[in-house]
Design an enzyme around this catalytic site. Sequence first.
Site, mmCIF file in Angstrom:
data_model
loop_
_atom_site.group_PDB
_atom_site.id
_atom_site.type_symbol
_atom_site.label_atom_id
_atom_site.label_comp_id
_atom_site.label_asym_id
_atom_site.label_seq_id
_atom_site.Cartn_x
_atom_site.Cartn_y
_atom_site.Cartn_z
ATOM 1 N N GLU A 178 -16.572 0.724 17.218
ATOM 2 C CA GLU A 178 -16.655 -0.553 16.542
ATOM 3 C C GLU A 178 -14.825 0.104 16.797
ATOM 4 O O GLU A 178 -13.847 -1.108 15.553
ATOM 5 C CB GLU A 178 -16.450 -0.158 15.183
ATOM 6 C CG GLU A 178 -18.048 -0.410 14.966
ATOM 7 C CD GLU A 178 -18.592 -0.276 13.801
ATOM 8 O OE1 GLU A 178 -17.689 -0.428 12.888
ATOM 9 O OE2 GLU A 178 -19.851 -0.126 13.888
ATOM 10 N N ARG A 182 1.303 -1.045 -0.156
ATOM 11 C CA ARG A 182 -0.110 0.368 0.209
ATOM 12 C C ARG A 182 0.971 1.172 0.101
ATOM 13 O O ARG A 182 0.235 2.001 0.809
ATOM 14 C CB ARG A 182 -0.624 -0.067 1.155
ATOM 15 C CG ARG A 182 -2.196 -1.459 0.935
ATOM 16 C CD ARG A 182 -2.909 -0.836 2.152
ATOM 17 N NE ARG A 182 -1.912 -1.228 3.729
ATOM 18 C CZ ARG A 182 -2.790 -1.304 4.991
ATOM 19 N NH1 ARG A 182 -3.502 -0.475 4.696
ATOM 20 N NH2 ARG A 182 -1.720 -1.778 5.385
ATOM 21 N N GLU A 183 2.129 1.364 -1.033
ATOM 22 C CA GLU A 183 3.128 2.588 -1.022
ATOM 23 C C GLU A 183 1.974 3.989 -0.990
ATOM 24 O O GLU A 183 2.495 4.730 -0.623
ATOM 25 C CB GLU A 183 4.143 2.360 -1.842
ATOM 26 C CG GLU A 183 4.766 1.276 -0.834
ATOM 27 C CD GLU A 183 4.326 -0.268 -1.122
ATOM 28 O OE1 GLU A 183 5.761 -0.970 -1.997
ATOM 29 O OE2 GLU A 183 3.387 -0.989 -1.521
ATOM 30 N N HIS A 186 -16.541 11.350 3.444
ATOM 31 C CA HIS A 186 -15.175 10.977 3.284
ATOM 32 C C HIS A 186 -14.513 12.266 3.000
ATOM 33 O O HIS A 186 -13.273 12.648 1.972
ATOM 34 C CB HIS A 186 -15.594 9.808 1.615
ATOM 35 C CG HIS A 186 -15.985 8.559 2.419
ATOM 36 N ND1 HIS A 186 -17.809 8.596 2.315
ATOM 37 C CD2 HIS A 186 -15.225 7.479 3.133
ATOM 38 C CE1 HIS A 186 -17.379 7.291 3.047
ATOM 39 N NE2 HIS A 186 -16.208 6.595 2.354
ATOM 40 N N ASP A 194 -25.980 -3.630 8.606
ATOM 41 C CA ASP A 194 -25.442 -2.377 7.606
ATOM 42 C C ASP A 194 -25.320 -3.469 6.278
ATOM 43 O O ASP A 194 -24.785 -4.257 6.443
ATOM 44 C CB ASP A 194 -23.991 -2.429 7.590
ATOM 45 C CG ASP A 194 -24.263 -0.765 8.867
ATOM 46 O OD1 ASP A 194 -25.253 -0.410 9.215
ATOM 47 O OD2 ASP A 194 -22.380 -0.575 9.270
ATOM 48 N N GLU A 234 -24.291 -3.660 -4.728
ATOM 49 C CA GLU A 234 -23.145 -3.861 -5.597
ATOM 50 C C GLU A 234 -23.023 -4.899 -6.978
ATOM 51 O O GLU A 234 -22.899 -4.964 -7.908
ATOM 52 C CB GLU A 234 -21.865 -4.205 -4.592
ATOM 53 C CG GLU A 234 -20.633 -4.217 -5.288
ATOM 54 C CD GLU A 234 -19.365 -4.365 -4.079
ATOM 55 O OE1 GLU A 234 -18.596 -4.779 -4.228
ATOM 56 O OE2 GLU A 234 -19.457 -3.412 -3.374
#
Length: 755
Positions: A484, A18-19, A695, A599, A605
């Site tokens: 959470e 995940r660079e 976001h 959820d 999707e």
Amino acid sequence: MTKRKTSVIGFPRIGKKRELKFASESFFKGDISEGELRQVAADLRRYGWKKQKDAGITFIPSNDFSFYDNVLDTAFIFGVVPARYRNLGLGRIETYFAASHGYQGKKGDVKALPMKKWFNTNYHYIEPEIDDTTVFTVNDYIKPVEEYNEANAAGYQTVPVLTGSFTFLSLARYTGSKRAKDFAIQAAEAYAQVALKLAEAGAEWVSFAEPSLVLELNNEQRNLFKAIYSDLISRIRKESGLKILLQTYFGDIREAYADVIELGFDGIGLDFIEGRKTLELIQGRFPKNVLLFAGIVNGKNIWRANYTDKLELLKEIEKVVPADNIVIGTSCSLLHVPYTVGSEEKLSEEILRHFAFAEEKLTELSDIANGNGLQENKALFAKPRTKGNSEVRQNVNQLSTADFERRPSRSERRKIQEGILNLPAFPTTTIGSFPQTAEVRAKRAALKKGTITREEYVEYNQKKITECIRLQEQLGFDVLVHGEFERNDMVEYFGSKLDGYVFTQNAWVQSYGTRCVKPPVVWSDVSRKSPITVEWSVYAQSLTDKPVKGMLTGPVTILNWSFPREDVSLKEQALQIALAIRDEVLDLERGGIKIIQVDEAALREKLPLRKSAWHSEYLDWAIPAFRLVHSGVKPETQIHTHMCYSEFSDIVKDIDNMDADVITFEASRSDLKLLDALKAANFETQVGPGVYDIHSPRVPSVNEIVDTLHKIVAKIPSANVWVNPDCGLKTRGEQETVESLKNLVAAAAILRKEE
């Protein structure tokens, strides 16, 4: 055997570790320079090109890299950038990031562009915005040319890939009176300019990705496609020898196929995995002297390909298309799978040999093309991968109609719940998660490594839960959550507590921008080992007199955000997971939890891209799977669910049929368009359209949220409205979260006074 050519539509870009994520986030904080960020990106691009060349891939893509999203890249390539971002006076890359996740600073305050699901995947694209003054232009910095030149200088001949103009125009949001057809010619001209620049740079091919062609197209859409490409192809042909590939994926192109084969493309890319009619289409006719880029290796799932099946499929294709004209490829971009099985150190070889991530899929393409590895592959598929669990399968088979129905009716339940919960008008809540600091993640990792005891971890989490409850009480929230802090991911966490799942260490996949997920793998039949969340929810409820929501992930989302089995139907897998989550719901209820949120963020999707298959292939089992989860609870238990970042307007009736008591939606980045659909459908469920975008790092003002709530109550009866952010707060900073939530509660108070 004739050696076949091979191709890849796109390669992962986040980095094996995940660079790109970490470099981008460091850049946002000002910890590294733009030059350092670009160097990380360049290293990742070269890594992908080298891996593909080493595997012998004939057609290697370039311009498949993106700092955030390829559709947003396309908007910037052609100058389709709203003035509010350009007028900030930022540099090019800062303007790009402002459009992708918003900007709040000295130069101004702007929200991000809307974010939507990319067809039937968990990847999200940034929705382009086009107004009546928009002009498609090509500036001095042409990203596909720059990245082609970069690859060429490094010794890699590539095929530059662009999101096609038909798909781009089809996905765009139009804010004026003009529509896609009004921009067709200028878009074609601009795309032609880029193509000709690529030809000047030495490119032999250009690929236009047109996944929108797999949708059910009407005559107007077909005419738009033909208008664009008739002009585009003509211009390119007139001024260069550049070859043109039309690449499609995520299904078949049955409505547009006749148009596609008549337009004169040099190559046509078709999906033979999700394209149910693709083989039938080419058997009807495929043009001579045109390369067929046959997507036969699944680009969306992680299971090894069965070489025998693939070779049989190729035999059928070769009855129509000469072998020399066939290019074996992936069904879609490998963006949707992790980098390599080689990064996994803890899973057994017995498990790993069944997996093929991006780099292993390159080997599969090479093997199939060259006839290698056939015996080893045949042996892999010679025996069942798992024995499974007969009791789980029996439980699914014994389900009856009554198991999917909750009694009494929703209207009767509402009266009972109102008497027990006694909530005010415009009740406030959050979606579930609160910010997870580095310390929270470190404690979770320490427990996993064994450097702290279970007792120490529980004590720490209880401290965090207490802080979270006290904060929500201080802010004035009506329905609380426990935060959470124990969860790394809303799907992986639940999967880790279920039998039938296996988990990777480094199988990261990009969801959007810097957000990466590590989907668990459905390995066998699924069942619950023991209670999963009850401990944390019951503890949180013991701290307050206000209701605390039990927080669960629903069966459809757990399945859709996992890598599913291919040997069992999706319906069977969803019902198995639903029975496991049902057990958890009932345990929460027995523990005194009065509100339980299940959820279903990913409900939309896997909805088939063709409307004609929506119910028969998906909704007829997905909606019942959710109902199965909560059908056994008491009338006084209030069931919530949450959905995000998809278009829901056309399945509103189905969502209402989930029979939840309250549904929260992401709506802030889509200008609350969902409200019209809810109103038109006489939506019965209480609803909380998100009042601000989590976001983005920007903090919404009280007036901004009040204005949003006014828009909501203009379409939805105020008695049905909840006030909440549009998604969980896990990825946000603590300070911005507190400020935003304070403003949210203040806005709700204003609306109550206006009632």
